[in-house]
Write a protein that holds these residues in place. Structure first.
Motif, PDB file in Angstrom:
ATOM      1  N   VAL A 172      45.061  36.112  37.157  1.00 46.09           N
ATOM      2  CA  VAL A 172      43.712  36.277  37.705  1.00 46.09           C
ATOM      3  C   VAL A 172      42.722  35.361  36.996  1.00 46.09           C
ATOM      4  O   VAL A 172      41.811  34.799  37.627  1.00 46.09           O
ATOM      5  CB  VAL A 172      43.268  37.751  37.601  1.00 46.09           C
ATOM      6  CG1 VAL A 172      41.760  37.897  37.836  1.00 46.09           C
ATOM      7  CG2 VAL A 172      44.036  38.609  38.601  1.00 46.09           C
ATOM      8  N   GLU A 173      42.895  35.181  35.698  1.00 49.00           N
ATOM      9  CA  GLU A 173      41.993  34.303  34.962  1.00 49.00           C
ATOM     10  C   GLU A 173      42.117  32.855  35.436  1.00 49.00           C
ATOM     11  O   GLU A 173      41.107  32.152  35.598  1.00 49.00           O
ATOM     12  CB  GLU A 173      42.250  34.426  33.466  1.00 49.00           C
ATOM     13  CG  GLU A 173      41.878  35.797  32.917  1.00 49.00           C
ATOM     14  CD  GLU A 173      42.025  35.910  31.411  1.00 49.00           C
ATOM     15  OE1 GLU A 173      42.329  34.889  30.759  1.00 49.00           O
ATOM     16  OE2 GLU A 173      41.825  37.023  30.881  1.00 49.00           O
ATOM     17  N   ASN A 191      33.419  34.520  37.777  1.00 49.58           N
ATOM     18  CA  ASN A 191      33.729  34.714  36.365  1.00 49.58           C
ATOM     19  C   ASN A 191      34.728  35.846  36.190  1.00 49.58           C
ATOM     20  O   ASN A 191      35.018  36.596  37.125  1.00 49.58           O
ATOM     21  CB  ASN A 191      32.449  35.022  35.579  1.00 49.58           C
ATOM     22  CG  ASN A 191      31.516  33.834  35.508  1.00 49.58           C
ATOM     23  OD1 ASN A 191      31.838  32.815  34.893  1.00 49.58           O
ATOM     24  ND2 ASN A 191      30.359  33.940  36.155  1.00 49.58           N
ATOM     25  N   VAL A 192      35.238  35.948  34.973  1.00 51.98           N
ATOM     26  CA  VAL A 192      36.196  36.987  34.606  1.00 51.98           C
ATOM     27  C   VAL A 192      35.599  37.835  33.493  1.00 51.98           C
ATOM     28  O   VAL A 192      35.086  37.292  32.499  1.00 51.98           O
ATOM     29  CB  VAL A 192      37.520  36.369  34.112  1.00 51.98           C
ATOM     30  CG1 VAL A 192      38.426  37.447  33.538  1.00 51.98           C
ATOM     31  CG2 VAL A 192      38.236  35.667  35.247  1.00 51.98           C
ATOM     32  N   LEU A 193      35.668  39.132  33.637  1.00 55.18           N
ATOM     33  CA  LEU A 193      35.283  40.056  32.572  1.00 55.18           C
ATOM     34  C   LEU A 193      36.553  40.679  32.002  1.00 55.18           C
ATOM     35  O   LEU A 193      37.338  41.272  32.739  1.00 55.18           O
ATOM     36  CB  LEU A 193      34.356  41.143  33.107  1.00 55.18           C
ATOM     37  CG  LEU A 193      33.938  42.220  32.113  1.00 55.18           C
ATOM     38  CD1 LEU A 193      33.208  41.617  30.920  1.00 55.18           C
ATOM     39  CD2 LEU A 193      33.092  43.285  32.794  1.00 55.18           C
ATOM     40  N   ALA A 194      36.750  40.523  30.701  1.00 53.32           N
ATOM     41  CA  ALA A 194      37.952  41.026  30.036  1.00 53.32           C
ATOM     42  C   ALA A 194      37.565  42.144  29.066  1.00 53.32           C
ATOM     43  O   ALA A 194      37.143  41.875  27.937  1.00 53.32           O
ATOM     44  CB  ALA A 194      38.662  39.892  29.293  1.00 53.32           C
ATOM     45  N   PRO A 195      37.687  43.401  29.466  1.00 50.21           N
ATOM     46  CA  PRO A 195      37.377  44.502  28.561  1.00 50.21           C
ATOM     47  C   PRO A 195      38.453  44.663  27.484  1.00 50.21           C
ATOM     48  O   PRO A 195      39.626  44.322  27.698  1.00 50.21           O
ATOM     49  CB  PRO A 195      37.367  45.738  29.467  1.00 50.21           C
ATOM     50  CG  PRO A 195      37.288  45.201  30.866  1.00 50.21           C
ATOM     51  CD  PRO A 195      37.994  43.876  30.818  1.00 50.21           C
ATOM     52  N   GLN A 250      34.022  31.233  33.772  1.00 52.17           N
ATOM     53  CA  GLN A 250      34.211  31.618  32.382  1.00 52.17           C
ATOM     54  C   GLN A 250      34.911  32.967  32.250  1.00 52.17           C
ATOM     55  O   GLN A 250      34.796  33.833  33.115  1.00 52.17           O
ATOM     56  CB  GLN A 250      32.854  31.695  31.664  1.00 52.17           C
ATOM     57  CG  GLN A 250      32.073  30.398  31.702  1.00 52.17           C
ATOM     58  CD  GLN A 250      32.836  29.240  31.096  1.00 52.17           C
ATOM     59  OE1 GLN A 250      33.310  29.327  29.961  1.00 52.17           O
ATOM     60  NE2 GLN A 250      32.969  28.149  31.847  1.00 52.17           N
ATOM     61  N   ARG A 251      35.602  33.120  31.132  1.00 54.79           N
ATOM     62  CA  ARG A 251      36.177  34.403  30.742  1.00 54.79           C
ATOM     63  C   ARG A 251      35.258  35.017  29.691  1.00 54.79           C
ATOM     64  O   ARG A 251      35.074  34.442  28.615  1.00 54.79           O
ATOM     65  CB  ARG A 251      37.571  34.215  30.165  1.00 54.79           C
ATOM     66  CG  ARG A 251      38.226  35.511  29.650  1.00 54.79           C
ATOM     67  CD  ARG A 251      39.510  35.191  28.889  1.00 54.79           C
ATOM     68  NE  ARG A 251      40.233  36.394  28.520  1.00 54.79           N
ATOM     69  CZ  ARG A 251      40.000  37.108  27.408  1.00 54.79           C
ATOM     70  NH1 ARG A 251      39.042  36.727  26.557  1.00 54.79           N
ATOM     71  NH2 ARG A 251      40.714  38.186  27.130  1.00 54.79           N
ATOM     72  N   ILE A 252      34.666  36.160  30.011  1.00 49.97           N
ATOM     73  CA  ILE A 252      33.781  36.855  29.076  1.00 49.97           C
ATOM     74  C   ILE A 252      34.500  38.099  28.594  1.00 49.97           C
ATOM     75  O   ILE A 252      34.829  38.992  29.389  1.00 49.97           O
ATOM     76  CB  ILE A 252      32.441  37.233  29.737  1.00 49.97           C
ATOM     77  CG1 ILE A 252      31.651  35.981  30.119  1.00 49.97           C
ATOM     78  CG2 ILE A 252      31.614  38.106  28.801  1.00 49.97           C
ATOM     79  CD1 ILE A 252      31.907  35.486  31.501  1.00 49.97           C
TER      80      ILE A 252
END
Length: 260
Positions: A172-173, A191-195, A250-252
């Protein structure tokens, strides 16, 4: 029920998959406080979805829940048609502004023990579903809109038992960067949110309910505790509806500094 919205065509609307619980629910609440209306999806727990809708309406927002199985790509055409009707009936609009691909399932199995059925289920929900649902919804997403895909801290650090799950999130990223590149001509940011590890019912509530695991997470996190839904919902809402439009591709990671 139709609504007489004087701002028809102008009201910001977010679609959140898996919005009936956990991080999806929390993000919906944060977006509602930013004056964003909500369409949320649920898989099987209609009562929980109805409760979230009622809560959002108490916050003064228009909200609707639609059933969706993100692991069944064959259902996406019908879903998009239902969504189109919901947008017209409730907002007098043909498109929405923000897409949060949040729906997911937890699975823990060591690499040597992962079955093909487990692998296929994770792929269908976490990767194939994100790929083809987003593709199907592109005509309904406004130019200048935003897409946020949910990944995991497990794509940066490795914990035994999550090889298949993390691999799907890694895919997915990569997909998100390609989406950002290819949808940029429409002004759509992706964008990507990575918890990191969060205290929700995800994965049978392990981080929330297992005191030993919770303490382990806290010890490995710079801020000294496991994450809470509010820690993620606020970030997701900011990336979707905040002054963050120049962040793209971006990956956040929002993990409190886990495994630094």
């Amino acid at each position: 029920m139709k609504t007489n919205n004087v701002n028809a065509g102008k009201q910001k609307i977010a679609l959140i998959t898996g919005g009936s619980r956990g991080l999806g629910k929390n993000t919906a609440q944060h977006l509602a406080r930013k004056d964003v209306d909500i369409v949320l999806t649920y898989h099987s727990k209609q009562d929980e979805a109805a409760a979230v809708v009622a809560d959002l309406r108490q916050l003064g927002r228009t909200a609707v829940a639609i059933q969706l199985d993100v692991g069944n790509a064959a259902s996406f055409l019908g879903f998009s048609q239902s969504l189109s009707q919901v947008l017209q009936d409730n907002w007098g609009q043909q498109q929405f502004d923000y897409l949060l691909n949040n729906a997911g399932i937890g699975s823990h199995a060591h690499f040597a023990d992962t079955s093909e059925a487990q692998f296929d289920q994770l792929m269908n929900v976490h990767f194939k579903g994100v790929f083809f649902l987003t593709q199907r919804l592109l005509p309904l997403l406004k130019d200048g809109g935003r897409i946020l895909n949910v990944s995991s801290g497990l794509t940066r650090f490795a914990l035994p038992g999550y090889s298949a799950y993390a691999a799907m999130k890694g895919a997915v990223e990569v997909l998100s960067r390609y989406q950002a590149k290819e949808l940029g001509s429409r002004g759509i940011s992706v964008n990507v949110l990575a918890p990191g590890a969060i205290e929700t019912d995800f994965g049978h509530g392990a981080v929330r309910d297992n005191a030993v695991l919770n303490q382990f997470v806290a010890e490995q996190t710079a801020l000294g505790r496991a994450g809470l839904p509010d820690d993620i919902g606020g970030v997701a809402a900011a990336l979707l509806a905040g002054d963050t439009g120049w962040i793209n591709g971006q990956r956040i990671e929002a993990s409190g500094g886990m495994f630094l």
